[in-house]
Design a protein around this motif. Structure first.
Motif, mmCIF file in Angstrom:
data_model
loop_
_atom_site.group_PDB
_atom_site.id
_atom_site.type_symbol
_atom_site.label_atom_id
_atom_site.label_comp_id
_atom_site.label_asym_id
_atom_site.label_seq_id
_atom_site.Cartn_x
_atom_site.Cartn_y
_atom_site.Cartn_z
ATOM 1 N N SER A 248 0.645 -1.370 0.085
ATOM 2 C CA SER A 248 -0.154 0.444 0.202
ATOM 3 C C SER A 248 0.699 1.358 0.423
ATOM 4 C CB SER A 248 -1.075 -0.095 1.090
ATOM 5 O OG SER A 248 -1.099 1.180 1.458
ATOM 6 N N ALA A 249 1.694 1.417 0.378
ATOM 7 C CA ALA A 249 2.688 2.419 0.880
ATOM 8 C C ALA A 249 3.638 2.599 0.094
ATOM 9 C CB ALA A 249 3.537 2.370 2.013
ATOM 10 N N TYR A 250 3.777 1.511 -0.758
ATOM 11 C CA TYR A 250 4.526 1.941 -2.204
ATOM 12 C C TYR A 250 3.735 1.881 -3.220
ATOM 13 C CZ TYR A 250 6.092 0.940 -7.319
ATOM 14 O OH TYR A 250 6.129 0.504 -8.103
ATOM 15 N N MET A 251 2.579 1.731 -3.106
ATOM 16 C CA MET A 251 1.732 2.420 -4.525
ATOM 17 C C MET A 251 1.404 3.484 -4.484
ATOM 18 S SD MET A 251 -0.647 -0.724 -4.735
ATOM 19 C CE MET A 251 -1.526 -0.291 -5.821
ATOM 20 N N SER A 252 0.706 4.026 -3.166
ATOM 21 C CA SER A 252 0.387 5.499 -3.147
ATOM 22 C C SER A 252 1.878 6.118 -3.446
ATOM 23 C CB SER A 252 0.277 5.702 -1.924
ATOM 24 O OG SER A 252 -0.897 5.109 -0.887
ATOM 25 N N LEU A 253 3.264 5.599 -3.182
ATOM 26 C CA LEU A 253 3.798 6.649 -3.130
ATOM 27 C C LEU A 253 4.205 6.997 -4.967
ATOM 28 C CD1 LEU A 253 7.094 7.577 -2.554
ATOM 29 C CD2 LEU A 253 7.980 5.478 -2.463
ATOM 30 N N MET B 280 1.337 9.110 -6.368
ATOM 31 C CA MET B 280 1.396 11.109 -5.299
ATOM 32 C C MET B 280 3.336 11.038 -6.530
ATOM 33 S SD MET B 280 1.892 11.745 -2.082
ATOM 34 C CE MET B 280 0.314 12.229 -1.888
ATOM 35 N N TYR B 281 4.477 10.671 -6.875
ATOM 36 C CA TYR B 281 4.729 10.675 -7.262
ATOM 37 C C TYR B 281 4.492 11.131 -8.920
ATOM 38 C CZ TYR B 281 9.823 12.023 -9.633
ATOM 39 O OH TYR B 281 11.060 11.927 -9.790
ATOM 40 N N LYS B 282 4.137 9.926 -9.301
ATOM 41 C CA LYS B 282 4.004 10.361 -11.152
ATOM 42 C C LYS B 282 2.856 12.043 -11.130
ATOM 43 C CE LYS B 282 3.850 5.323 -12.035
ATOM 44 N NZ LYS B 282 3.176 4.287 -12.340
ATOM 45 N N GLU B 283 1.829 11.723 -10.001
ATOM 46 C CA GLU B 283 0.611 13.129 -10.316
ATOM 47 C C GLU B 283 1.546 13.911 -9.542
ATOM 48 O OE1 GLU B 283 -2.207 11.574 -7.677
ATOM 49 O OE2 GLU B 283 -2.697 10.557 -9.233
ATOM 50 N N VAL B 284 2.230 14.529 -8.545
ATOM 51 C CA VAL B 284 2.440 15.759 -8.596
ATOM 52 C C VAL B 284 4.426 15.705 -7.766
ATOM 53 C CG1 VAL B 284 0.890 16.541 -6.567
ATOM 54 C CG2 VAL B 284 2.811 14.777 -5.855
ATOM 55 N N GLY B 285 5.251 14.742 -8.281
ATOM 56 C CA GLY B 285 6.572 14.937 -8.014
ATOM 57 C C GLY B 285 7.441 15.029 -6.974
ATOM 58 N N PHE B 286 7.762 15.462 -6.526
ATOM 59 C CA PHE B 286 8.856 15.162 -5.548
ATOM 60 C C PHE B 286 8.118 16.435 -4.656
ATOM 61 C CE2 PHE B 286 12.879 17.426 -3.558
ATOM 62 C CZ PHE B 286 12.906 15.614 -2.441
ATOM 63 N N ASN B 287 8.139 15.898 -3.388
ATOM 64 C CA ASN B 287 7.762 16.846 -2.449
ATOM 65 C C ASN B 287 8.247 16.477 -0.745
ATOM 66 O OD1 ASN B 287 4.982 15.837 -2.051
ATOM 67 N ND2 ASN B 287 4.230 16.582 -2.840
ATOM 68 N N ASN C 192 7.620 11.499 2.513
ATOM 69 C CA ASN C 192 7.631 10.507 3.749
ATOM 70 C C ASN C 192 6.677 9.573 3.551
ATOM 71 O OD1 ASN C 192 8.123 12.607 5.379
ATOM 72 N ND2 ASN C 192 6.544 13.792 5.305
ATOM 73 N N LEU C 193 6.505 8.959 2.135
ATOM 74 C CA LEU C 193 5.836 8.316 1.331
ATOM 75 C C LEU C 193 7.078 7.142 1.133
ATOM 76 C CD1 LEU C 193 2.970 8.819 -0.269
ATOM 77 C CD2 LEU C 193 2.381 6.998 1.754
ATOM 78 N N TYR C 194 8.427 6.923 1.293
ATOM 79 C CA TYR C 194 9.221 6.794 1.106
ATOM 80 C C TYR C 194 10.028 5.705 2.322
ATOM 81 C CZ TYR C 194 13.155 4.508 -0.568
ATOM 82 O OH TYR C 194 14.456 3.879 -0.366
#
Length: 89
Positions: A51-56, A59-66, A71-73
């Motif tokens: 779940s954490a990997y899929m969310s990461l 989110m990275y694909k949608e918004v990029g690095f932030n 935190n998800l990583y």
């Protein structure tokens, strides 16, 4: 109105790619377990990592690095360490 460009991080992209490979490897190992009860236990225990990997990844694909992707990583790594500490893979 123009869409903002997402901020990229080559290091995080590399880490996400490595995480994907690790997820695939552990998933394959879990699917190779013969006893269904044990296999289900491993699958259930592995869900927080997945779940954490899929969310990461999403989110990275949608918004990029932030901060959130960072935190998800960290959450992914924490969940993975916990899983590896409790289950033999």
């Amino acid at each position: 109105m123009a869409k903002r460009r997402r901020k990229l991080s080559p290091e995080l992209e590399k880490n996400i790619s490595l995480a994907k490979k690790e997820i695939e490897l552990i998933t394959a190992i879990i699917h190779d377990i013969d006893e269904e009860d044990i296999q289900e236990e491993y699958k259930t225990a592995f869900l927080p990592v997945m779940s954490a990997y899929m969310s990461l990844d999403q989110m990275y694909k949608e918004v990029g690095f932030n901060d959130e992707t960072t935190n998800l990583y960290e959450l992914y790594l924490s969940n993975l360490d916990k899983f590896k500490g409790e289950y033999e893979v």
